[in-house]
Every structure is written in structure tokens, then in C-alpha cells.
Design a protein around this motif. Structure first.
Motif, PDB file in Angstrom:
ATOM      1  N   ILE A   1       9.285  -3.337  -3.534  1.00  0.00           N
ATOM      2  CA  ILE A   1      10.572  -3.740  -3.219  1.00  0.00           C
ATOM      3  C   ILE A   1      11.173  -2.248  -3.783  1.00  0.00           C
ATOM      4  O   ILE A   1      11.267  -1.679  -5.084  1.00  0.00           O
ATOM      5  N   PRO A   2      11.915  -1.709  -2.918  1.00  0.00           N
ATOM      6  CA  PRO A   2      12.565  -0.092  -3.005  1.00  0.00           C
ATOM      7  C   PRO A   2      13.492  -0.264  -3.946  1.00  0.00           C
ATOM      8  O   PRO A   2      14.285  -1.224  -3.971  1.00  0.00           O
ATOM      9  N   LEU A   3      13.613   0.903  -4.816  1.00  0.00           N
ATOM     10  CA  LEU A   3      15.056   1.002  -5.666  1.00  0.00           C
ATOM     11  C   LEU A   3      15.942   1.039  -4.796  1.00  0.00           C
ATOM     12  O   LEU A   3      16.237   1.630  -3.624  1.00  0.00           O
ATOM     13  N   GLY A   4      17.171   0.305  -5.218  1.00  0.00           N
ATOM     14  CA  GLY A   4      18.306   0.607  -4.504  1.00  0.00           C
ATOM     15  C   GLY A   4      18.465  -0.537  -3.280  1.00  0.00           C
ATOM     16  O   GLY A   4      19.472  -0.899  -2.605  1.00  0.00           O
ATOM     17  N   THR A   5      17.580  -1.367  -3.287  1.00  0.00           N
ATOM     18  CA  THR A   5      17.606  -2.444  -2.423  1.00  0.00           C
ATOM     19  C   THR A   5      18.721  -3.547  -2.847  1.00  0.00           C
ATOM     20  O   THR A   5      18.739  -3.910  -4.005  1.00  0.00           O
ATOM     21  N   PRO A   6      19.614  -4.066  -1.927  1.00  0.00           N
ATOM     22  CA  PRO A   6      20.675  -5.160  -2.099  1.00  0.00           C
ATOM     23  C   PRO A   6      19.884  -6.217  -2.676  1.00  0.00           C
ATOM     24  O   PRO A   6      18.896  -6.657  -1.847  1.00  0.00           O
ATOM     25  N   ARG A   7      20.218  -6.814  -3.727  1.00  0.00           N
ATOM     26  CA  ARG A   7      19.569  -8.012  -4.301  1.00  0.00           C
ATOM     27  C   ARG A   7      20.399  -9.265  -4.268  1.00  0.00           C
ATOM     28  O   ARG A   7      21.568  -9.231  -4.713  1.00  0.00           O
ATOM     29  N   GLY A   8      20.134 -10.365  -3.350  1.00  0.00           N
ATOM     30  CA  GLY A   8      20.804 -11.290  -3.062  1.00  0.00           C
ATOM     31  C   GLY A   8      19.979 -12.543  -3.856  1.00  0.00           C
ATOM     32  O   GLY A   8      19.733 -12.441  -4.998  1.00  0.00           O
ATOM     33  N   ALA A   9      19.171 -13.155  -2.988  1.00  0.00           N
ATOM     34  CA  ALA A   9      18.221 -14.282  -3.350  1.00  0.00           C
ATOM     35  C   ALA A   9      16.953 -13.663  -4.192  1.00  0.00           C
ATOM     36  O   ALA A   9      16.436 -14.040  -4.929  1.00  0.00           O
ATOM     37  N   GLY A  10      16.525 -12.574  -3.604  1.00  0.00           N
ATOM     38  CA  GLY A  10      15.251 -11.735  -4.390  1.00  0.00           C
ATOM     39  C   GLY A  10      15.828 -11.187  -5.606  1.00  0.00           C
ATOM     40  O   GLY A  10      15.352 -10.000  -5.725  1.00  0.00           O
TER      41      GLY A  10
ATOM     42  N   VAL B   1       2.971   1.550   5.770  1.00  0.00           N
ATOM     43  CA  VAL B   1       3.226   3.244   5.947  1.00  0.00           C
ATOM     44  C   VAL B   1       4.351   3.123   4.851  1.00  0.00           C
ATOM     45  O   VAL B   1       4.384   4.298   4.110  1.00  0.00           O
ATOM     46  N   GLN B   2       5.321   2.104   4.900  1.00  0.00           N
ATOM     47  CA  GLN B   2       6.530   2.642   4.182  1.00  0.00           C
ATOM     48  C   GLN B   2       6.133   2.271   2.578  1.00  0.00           C
ATOM     49  O   GLN B   2       6.694   3.066   1.830  1.00  0.00           O
ATOM     50  N   ALA B   3       5.403   1.602   2.276  1.00  0.00           N
ATOM     51  CA  ALA B   3       4.863   1.184   0.892  1.00  0.00           C
ATOM     52  C   ALA B   3       3.955   2.425   0.563  1.00  0.00           C
ATOM     53  O   ALA B   3       4.170   2.932  -0.599  1.00  0.00           O
ATOM     54  N   ARG B   4       3.155   2.887   1.234  1.00  0.00           N
ATOM     55  CA  ARG B   4       2.258   4.273   0.926  1.00  0.00           C
ATOM     56  C   ARG B   4       3.399   5.345   0.596  1.00  0.00           C
ATOM     57  O   ARG B   4       2.874   6.065  -0.219  1.00  0.00           O
ATOM     58  N   SER B   5       4.522   5.211   1.398  1.00  0.00           N
ATOM     59  CA  SER B   5       5.211   6.566   1.184  1.00  0.00           C
ATOM     60  C   SER B   5       5.896   6.772  -0.062  1.00  0.00           C
ATOM     61  O   SER B   5       6.043   7.350  -0.708  1.00  0.00           O
ATOM     62  N   LEU B   6       6.322   5.193  -0.504  1.00  0.00           N
ATOM     63  CA  LEU B   6       6.846   5.065  -1.889  1.00  0.00           C
ATOM     64  C   LEU B   6       5.936   5.626  -3.037  1.00  0.00           C
ATOM     65  O   LEU B   6       6.337   6.121  -4.001  1.00  0.00           O
ATOM     66  N   ILE B   7       4.862   5.300  -2.818  1.00  0.00           N
ATOM     67  CA  ILE B   7       3.695   5.618  -3.681  1.00  0.00           C
ATOM     68  C   ILE B   7       3.542   7.021  -3.611  1.00  0.00           C
ATOM     69  O   ILE B   7       3.206   7.630  -4.931  1.00  0.00           O
ATOM     70  N   THR B   8       3.179   7.129  -2.777  1.00  0.00           N
ATOM     71  CA  THR B   8       3.041   9.153  -2.753  1.00  0.00           C
ATOM     72  C   THR B   8       4.180  10.024  -3.067  1.00  0.00           C
ATOM     73  O   THR B   8       4.136  10.776  -3.689  1.00  0.00           O
ATOM     74  N   THR B   9       5.319   9.403  -2.997  1.00  0.00           N
ATOM     75  CA  THR B   9       6.755  10.082  -3.465  1.00  0.00           C
ATOM     76  C   THR B   9       6.528   9.717  -4.857  1.00  0.00           C
ATOM     77  O   THR B   9       6.905  10.604  -5.717  1.00  0.00           O
ATOM     78  N   ALA B  10       6.034   8.738  -5.461  1.00  0.00           N
ATOM     79  CA  ALA B  10       6.157   8.444  -7.108  1.00  0.00           C
ATOM     80  C   ALA B  10       4.921   9.448  -7.398  1.00  0.00           C
ATOM     81  O   ALA B  10       5.110  10.184  -8.720  1.00  0.00           O
ATOM     82  N   ILE B  11       3.987   9.902  -6.691  1.00  0.00           N
ATOM     83  CA  ILE B  11       2.954  10.749  -7.211  1.00  0.00           C
ATOM     84  C   ILE B  11       3.595  12.046  -7.391  1.00  0.00           C
ATOM     85  O   ILE B  11       3.359  12.900  -8.190  1.00  0.00           O
ATOM     86  N   ASP B  12       4.296  12.673  -6.042  1.00  0.00           N
ATOM     87  CA  ASP B  12       4.867  13.888  -6.235  1.00  0.00           C
ATOM     88  C   ASP B  12       5.894  13.856  -7.275  1.00  0.00           C
ATOM     89  O   ASP B  12       6.112  15.202  -7.628  1.00  0.00           O
ATOM     90  N   ALA B  13       6.460  12.980  -7.667  1.00  0.00           N
ATOM     91  CA  ALA B  13       7.525  13.143  -8.834  1.00  0.00           C
ATOM     92  C   ALA B  13       6.989  13.345  -9.889  1.00  0.00           C
ATOM     93  O   ALA B  13       7.669  13.951 -10.857  1.00  0.00           O
TER      94      ALA B  13
ATOM     95  N   SER C   1       9.235 -11.365  -1.556  1.00  0.00           N
ATOM     96  CA  SER C   1       8.491 -10.589  -0.252  1.00  0.00           C
ATOM     97  C   SER C   1       9.326 -10.160   0.806  1.00  0.00           C
ATOM     98  O   SER C   1       9.224  -9.279   1.572  1.00  0.00           O
ATOM     99  N   ALA C   2      10.515 -10.902   1.235  1.00  0.00           N
ATOM    100  CA  ALA C   2      11.294 -10.509   2.275  1.00  0.00           C
ATOM    101  C   ALA C   2      12.072  -9.297   2.198  1.00  0.00           C
ATOM    102  O   ALA C   2      12.340  -8.722   3.104  1.00  0.00           O
ATOM    103  N   ILE C   3      12.363  -8.924   0.857  1.00  0.00           N
ATOM    104  CA  ILE C   3      12.917  -7.657   0.723  1.00  0.00           C
ATOM    105  C   ILE C   3      11.969  -6.471   0.408  1.00  0.00           C
ATOM    106  O   ILE C   3      12.428  -5.333   0.150  1.00  0.00           O
ATOM    107  N   ALA C   4      10.594  -6.670   0.298  1.00  0.00           N
ATOM    108  CA  ALA C   4       9.801  -5.775   0.071  1.00  0.00           C
ATOM    109  C   ALA C   4       9.179  -4.732   1.491  1.00  0.00           C
ATOM    110  O   ALA C   4       9.509  -5.427   2.583  1.00  0.00           O
ATOM    111  N   VAL C   5       8.904  -3.782   1.246  1.00  0.00           N
ATOM    112  CA  VAL C   5       8.222  -2.936   2.433  1.00  0.00           C
ATOM    113  C   VAL C   5       6.914  -2.996   2.177  1.00  0.00           C
ATOM    114  O   VAL C   5       6.126  -2.885   1.282  1.00  0.00           O
ATOM    115  N   TYR C   6       6.096  -2.680   3.337  1.00  0.00           N
ATOM    116  CA  TYR C   6       4.690  -2.827   3.471  1.00  0.00           C
ATOM    117  C   TYR C   6       4.074  -1.570   4.278  1.00  0.00           C
ATOM    118  O   TYR C   6       4.677  -1.092   4.672  1.00  0.00           O
TER     119      TYR C   6
END
Length: 280
Positions: free
Chosen positions: A208-217, A266-278, A259-264
Motif C-alpha cells: 500500500i503506497p505512501l500517500g494513497t488516499p485512505r477511505g475504507a482501507g 512490477v509496481q510492488a517490486r518498484s516500491l521495494i527497490t526504491t526502498a533499497i536505493d534509499a 487489498s483494493a488499494i495495494a499495488v502488486y
């Protein structure tokens, strides 16, 4: 404070005790007198405000001529007590035993749904990350130092990812990827391992990406669903087991919303690799 499921279970047990007392033709005052209790104790037990001890139940059934009910009532009370267990109590015999205690539950579960707002899910952790997590637990809660054995048990448990017909739906908040547990090297190794295990056929990883608008999730406490039979919830001070069907349904609905507001993929892997780079 315990969940409503534990409260309802205490109240149901209290109602059963009241039925036994009334069936014996005793008032609460008379039972308390015979038992040598303060009169308010019967009220607390029968209204579910206090969970009876084994001794309380034995006294209750003895004075109500219902000794044949004793064993079942004690088993019921112990089950309620086990629904809400303080971490200090659970871990006082060591972290290895805690890790071993869940083995039967993991083996019989086919569908795992895990939401983590604190750390990487245990089944997806690297050995170094697990060691850092458990070392922190040991320090904070002053438990026996059996970390090496506990890490070994958790790593061995990960065989379940590769065997049987188990399926694992995992959700994490992006900040879990950004929170450094141990040191930078430990965290980089953990995130690299996460990419690897997320590619397994049995695993679905959503972030679930940072900055995602949170309604029900809405972000909630970390929890694990074992089929539709049980939910384990991680509170700050305690471990909660939910078995009431209505409450399990609430957790299932929450998991679906998250689950509905999460990414999966390639997008999920991108967030993980960005965290590694950070980590630099």
C-alpha cells in the motif's frame, strides 16, 4: 481491553453459571455465603465482568451440586483466557517456544491472509531481519535469550511456502519497507529477500503506497487470518485470538478493502527497490 469476542465469551460463561445456580435453587447471596465470597463476586462472575479461576468453578459447581459440569466449565474458561494473552506471559518461557507453538496452526491452514503495518511478515523475513526483530523483542520485554533457536525455528517454518496447497496473500504498508530494522545492511538483505519470496507461485504480495488516499482501507493493527477459522491480532501489549464468526467476517472485509488499494507485481517490486536505493 480485550476484544468483543472475549467479552461475549465471558458473558456466555457467566450466563451458564447463573443457570446452574438457579437450577440448584440458590440465590447469589446464599451461594456467596456458602463459598465464603463477597456477595458482589457472584455478580461479577455471572455478568462476565470477571473470568472465573479453576478454583472458583470448582467451588461454584460443588455448592450447586453440579460437579459433573466442572471439567467443561474449566475448559471453557481456559479457552477464553487464551484468547487474550499478554506478550510477557506468552514469551516468558522463551521466544523459541512461541515460534514452535504455532506450527500445528500453520500446517492445517490452507489460505493465509496477512496484513502488516509494523514489520515484514514473518514468513517473508530474512534470517538477519528476524534476528533483529526478535533481539528487539527480547530487550523490550526482558525474555530469555534464546534468539538463535527462535530464528532457526522461524526459518524452518518458511518451508511451508514451498510445500502443499497453502496460499499466502500478504499486504504491507510501504512504510514497513522504509523502516530500518537492525541496520542498513540487514534491511537491504531483508528487502532483497522479500523480492525473491514474493515471486513464489504460492505468494501474492501487495504494497500500500505512501500517500494513497485512505477511505475504507484505513491502517489498522497487524493481523493474520487462518482460513476463515481464526484471526490473530498483534496489539502493543498482547496477542489476541479472534474466533467469533462475525468478527472474522469484519477482518475479512478489512483485508479486502486494504487489498483494493495495494499495488502488486512490477509496481510492488518498484516500491521495494526504491526502498533499497534509499538505504544508500
Amino acid at each position: 481491553m480485550t476484544s468483543s469476542s472475549a467479552k461475549q465469551a465471558r458473558q456466555a460463561l457467566g450466563r451458564r453459571l447463573r443457570e446452574i445456580r438457579k437450577g440448584a435453587g440458590l440465590t447469589a447471596r446464599e451461594l456467596a455465603r456458602r463459598a465464603g465470597w463477597h456477595e458482589s463476586k457472584c455478580s461479577r462472575l455471572e455478568n462476565g465482568h470477571t473470568l472465573p479461576s479453576d478454583a472458583d468453578i470448582r467451588t461454584y459447581t460443588a455448592h450447586c451440586a453440579a460437579r459433573d459440569e466442572t471439567a467443561d466449565l474449566i475448559a471453557t474458561a481456559r479457552g477464553i483466557e487464551g484468547a487474550y494473552i499478554q506478550w510477557r506471559r506468552m514469551e516468558r518461557a522463551g521466544l523459541k517456544r512461541v515460534q514452535q507453538s504455532v506450527a500445528p496452526l500453520f500446517e492445517r491452514t490452507r489460505r493465509f491472509r496477512v496484513y502488516q503495518s509494523w514489520v515484514i511478515p514473518g514468513l517473508l523475513q530474512s534470517a538477519g531481519y528476524t534476528r533483529a526483530v526478535l533481539s528487539t523483542v527480547a530487550q523490550l520485554r526482558d525474555v530469555p535469550d534464546d534468539i538463535d533457536d527462535a530464528v532457526a525455528v522461524r526459518m524452518d517454518r518458511q518451508r511451508i511456502l514451498h510445500s502443499g496447497d497453502h496460499r499466502f496473500a500478504m499486504l504491507v504498508e510501504e512504510w514497513v519497507l522504509r523502516t530500518v530494522i537492525g541496520d542498513s545492511d540487514t534491511m537491504a538483505g531483508a528487502l532483497g529477500h522479500l523480492i525473491s519470496v514474493a515471486s513464489l507461485p504460492s505468494v501474492s504480495l501487495g504494497v500500500i503506497p505512501l500517500g494513497t488516499p485512505r477511505g475504507a482501507g484505513w491502517p489498522v493493527e497487524s493481523f493474520t487470518m487462518y482460513d476463515d477459522a481464526q484471526v490473530n491480532v498483534e496489539l502493543v501489549s498482547a496477542h489476541l485470538t479472534v474466533t467469533q464468526p462475525g468478527e472474522i467476517a469484519e477482518y475479512a472485509r478489512t483485508f479486502a478493502e486494504l487489498s483494493a488499494i495495494a499495488v502488486y507485481g512490477v509496481q510492488a517490486r518498484s516500491l521495494i527497490t526504491t526502498a533499497i536505493d534509499a538505504l544508500g
